[in-house]
Design an enzyme around this catalytic site. Structure first.
Site, PDB file in Angstrom:
ATOM      1  N   ASP A  94       0.911  -1.134   0.000  1.00 53.66           N
ATOM      2  CA  ASP A  94       0.000   0.000   0.000  1.00 53.66           C
ATOM      3  C   ASP A  94       0.948   1.181   0.000  1.00 53.66           C
ATOM      4  O   ASP A  94       1.561   1.495   1.025  1.00 53.66           O
ATOM      5  CB  ASP A  94      -0.854  -0.010   1.273  1.00 53.66           C
ATOM      6  CG  ASP A  94      -1.775   1.191   1.339  1.00 53.66           C
ATOM      7  OD1 ASP A  94      -1.350   2.280   0.914  1.00 53.66           O
ATOM      8  OD2 ASP A  94      -2.909   1.053   1.809  1.00 53.66           O
ATOM      9  N   HIS A  95       1.121   1.817  -1.139  1.00 50.00           N
ATOM     10  CA  HIS A  95       2.242   2.754  -1.242  1.00 50.00           C
ATOM     11  C   HIS A  95       2.103   3.964  -0.317  1.00 50.00           C
ATOM     12  O   HIS A  95       3.060   4.673  -0.081  1.00 50.00           O
ATOM     13  CB  HIS A  95       2.500   3.169  -2.701  1.00 50.00           C
ATOM     14  CG  HIS A  95       1.531   4.165  -3.247  1.00 50.00           C
ATOM     15  ND1 HIS A  95       0.285   3.836  -3.672  1.00 50.00           N
ATOM     16  CD2 HIS A  95       1.633   5.497  -3.441  1.00 50.00           C
ATOM     17  CE1 HIS A  95      -0.345   4.914  -4.103  1.00 50.00           C
ATOM     18  NE2 HIS A  95       0.458   5.943  -3.972  1.00 50.00           N
ATOM     19  N   HIS A 157      -5.610   2.748   1.349  1.00 53.47           N
ATOM     20  CA  HIS A 157      -4.865   3.948   1.750  1.00 53.47           C
ATOM     21  C   HIS A 157      -5.510   4.679   2.933  1.00 53.47           C
ATOM     22  O   HIS A 157      -4.859   5.031   3.904  1.00 53.47           O
ATOM     23  CB  HIS A 157      -4.767   4.943   0.588  1.00 53.47           C
ATOM     24  CG  HIS A 157      -4.143   4.380  -0.654  1.00 53.47           C
ATOM     25  ND1 HIS A 157      -3.108   3.484  -0.622  1.00 53.47           N
ATOM     26  CD2 HIS A 157      -4.405   4.593  -1.963  1.00 53.47           C
ATOM     27  CE1 HIS A 157      -2.756   3.174  -1.868  1.00 53.47           C
ATOM     28  NE2 HIS A 157      -3.538   3.821  -2.697  1.00 53.47           N
TER      29      HIS A 157
HETATM   30  C1  BG6 Z   1      -3.511   4.358  -6.236  1.00 53.07           C
HETATM   31  C2  BG6 Z   1      -4.896   4.359  -6.806  1.00 53.07           C
HETATM   32  O1  BG6 Z   1      -3.370   3.313  -5.321  1.00 53.07           O
HETATM   33  O2  BG6 Z   1      -3.258   5.586  -5.600  1.00 53.07           O
HETATM   34  C3  BG6 Z   1      -5.064   5.516  -7.762  1.00 53.07           C
HETATM   35  O3  BG6 Z   1      -5.137   3.143  -7.484  1.00 53.07           O
HETATM   36  C4  BG6 Z   1      -4.668   6.813  -7.109  1.00 53.07           C
HETATM   37  O4  BG6 Z   1      -6.404   5.595  -8.243  1.00 53.07           O
HETATM   38  C5  BG6 Z   1      -3.314   6.702  -6.459  1.00 53.07           C
HETATM   39  O5  BG6 Z   1      -4.643   7.808  -8.098  1.00 53.07           O
HETATM   40  C6  BG6 Z   1      -2.979   7.930  -5.643  1.00 53.07           C
HETATM   41  O6  BG6 Z   1      -1.647   7.848  -5.246  1.00 53.07           O
HETATM   42  P1  BG6 Z   1      -0.809   9.159  -4.912  1.00 53.07           P
HETATM   43  O7  BG6 Z   1       0.493   8.653  -4.418  1.00 53.07           O
HETATM   44  O8  BG6 Z   1      -0.718   9.937  -6.173  1.00 53.07           O
HETATM   45  O9  BG6 Z   1      -1.598   9.881  -3.862  1.00 53.07           O
END
Ligand code: BG6
Length: 405
Positions: A94-95, A157
């Site tokens: 989960d980045h 997230h």
């Molecule tokens: C991803 C989702 O996990 O996170 C995307 O699948 C989303 O839909 C993205 O745009 C948002 O990531 P960040 O790092 O740009 O906030």
């Protein structure tokens, strides 16, 4: 130098025989397999890796969220992955957990003296978590139209950020200790009864509108999106964490595509002081801690101070920390950090299977209701706005307002 190390190999990853070219290509090396695929393929790919002899030795598997399409499929994926890889070789990404400010939440709370004694229902009025994006669905529609914002953003997230904000102090910083603390928050989320989904959750879909001075199309006009798709691109919800620390403190979550700004933040709003001294004649704004996840990572503390002068005027002031200025430069990208951790075998910033299950259980109660009760509206909002009016009404019903990040 990096490019020279890249290689491409075409293989059918859904069955053992199809994996042959890959197996011949990489041989018996300890490999990290990163599945950034549709979750419906995870089980088949693990089986194929096993059959082709690739899942051997010290190799690891990295799975991109969302892990499943619903509670049932997430359980199935868990079992299918576990049949091939022991838990210590599984890394669920989960980045958001790799983002510097999200990691800093633990430091902020537990490396300082003055936040933790106030971090409870005695001092805190409510918490807001907003993840706003300007982008639309773009060319990701084959995935997105099937998943929507609740599965794409909230199940993972947003519940991760909520868990880190709300968790008890873990007994140590070891990954299993932090995982226990986080899972307990999700276990404490008040279950949404059948009637609650209508009143506590707002879903929306963007219509055409203007963003940054450009006209943009609505979701239904995006290339590839199903005709009359009811996929939500926006979710706002109110949840209660029914434990000793948070009893009575609502957490409001909000995420959407095609909102006016790309900005993610956590707002911790403190209670107002009694209406006795300064608060007697005018209503003063409450103190607030704003943690900016992105962009401009950092946090600010809004407090009240006396304005210099002969009268006794009080005014909000902001103590602000900007990571870039304070720490001289850019934070590493989330994936940079996470992929290094996979190589090092460190699970701290990855999803545990229990968290995945618990968060799906919570989200499933919303999905079921949406599925069963077509009269629950899918609101629309013009691209470039802060979402449907119903989201404002959700929080206003409690006498509060969304804070724009
Ligand atoms: C991803 C989702 O996990 O996170 C995307 O699948 C989303 O839909 C993205 O745009 C948002 O990531 P960040 O790092 O740009 O906030």
């Amino acid at each position: 130098r990096f490019k020279a190390r890249l290689d491409y190999c075409k293989a059918d990853v859904t069955n053992g025989a199809g994996m042959k070219p890959l197996a011949e290509h990489i041989g018996q090396a300890s490999t990290i397999f990163f599945l950034a695929l549709s979750p419906s393929l995870y089980g088949a790919v693990c089986k194929a890796l096993d059959e082709s002899g690739l899942a051997c030795g010290d190799c690891r598997i990295v799975l991109e969220k969302p892990l499943g399409h619903d509670l049932e499929s997430s359980r199935a994926i868990n079992a299918e992955v576990a049949a091939v890889f022991e838990e210590k070789r599984v890394f669920r990404i989960d980045h958001y957990l790799g983002k510097e400010t999200v990691q800093n939440l633990i430091a902020l709370r537990f490396a300082n003296t003055f936040f933790e004694p106030l971090w409870n229902n005695l001092a805190i009025d409510h918490v807001q978590i907003t993840v706003a994006e300007t982008e639309g669905v773009g060319d990701r529609w084959p995935y997105y139209d099937e998943y929507g914002a609740l599965r794409d953003m909230v199940q993972n997230h947003m519940l991760q950020v909520l868990a880190l904000t709300g968790m008890e102090p873990p007994v140590s910083l070891a990954s299993d200790a932090v995982a226990d603390a986080k899972v307990n928050v999700i276990r404490s989320l008040r279950p949404l009864g059948p009637g609650d989904v209508r009143t506590h959750v707002v879903r929306g879909q963007y219509a055409a509108g203007a963003l940054d001075g450009h006209q943009v199309t609505g979701y239904l006009q995006e290339e590839g999106v199903r005709e009359n798709s009811r996929t939500e691109t926006f979710v706002a919800l109110k949840t209660m964490v029914d434990n000793w620390r948070w009893a009575g403190v609502p957490f409001y979550l909000r995420t959407g595509k095609r909102l006016p700004r790309r900005a993610s933040a956590i707002f911790v709003q403190f209670k107002r002081v009694p209406e006795i001294l300064f608060n007697r004649r005018v209503t003063l704004p409450p103190d607030m801690l704003a943690i900016r996840i992105q962009p401009d990572e950092g946090f600010s503390l809004e407090v009240l101070a006396k304005r210099p002068g002969l009268d006794l005027a009080i005014q909000p002031v902001r103590m602000d920390l900007h990571y870039a200025a304070e720490f001289n430069g850019q934070s590493p990208d989330a994936y940079e950090r996470l992929l290094l951790d996979v190589m090092a075998g460190d699970h701290t910033l990855f999803l545990g299977s229990r968290f995945v299950q618990r968060s799906w259980e919570y989200v499933q109660s919303i999905l079921d209701r949406w599925q069963d009760d077509a009269s629950i509206p899918l609101e629309t909002y013009p691209a470039g706005s802060w979402g449907p009016k119903a989201a404002d009404e959700l929080i206003r019903a409690d006498g509060r307002e969304w804070i724009q990040p």
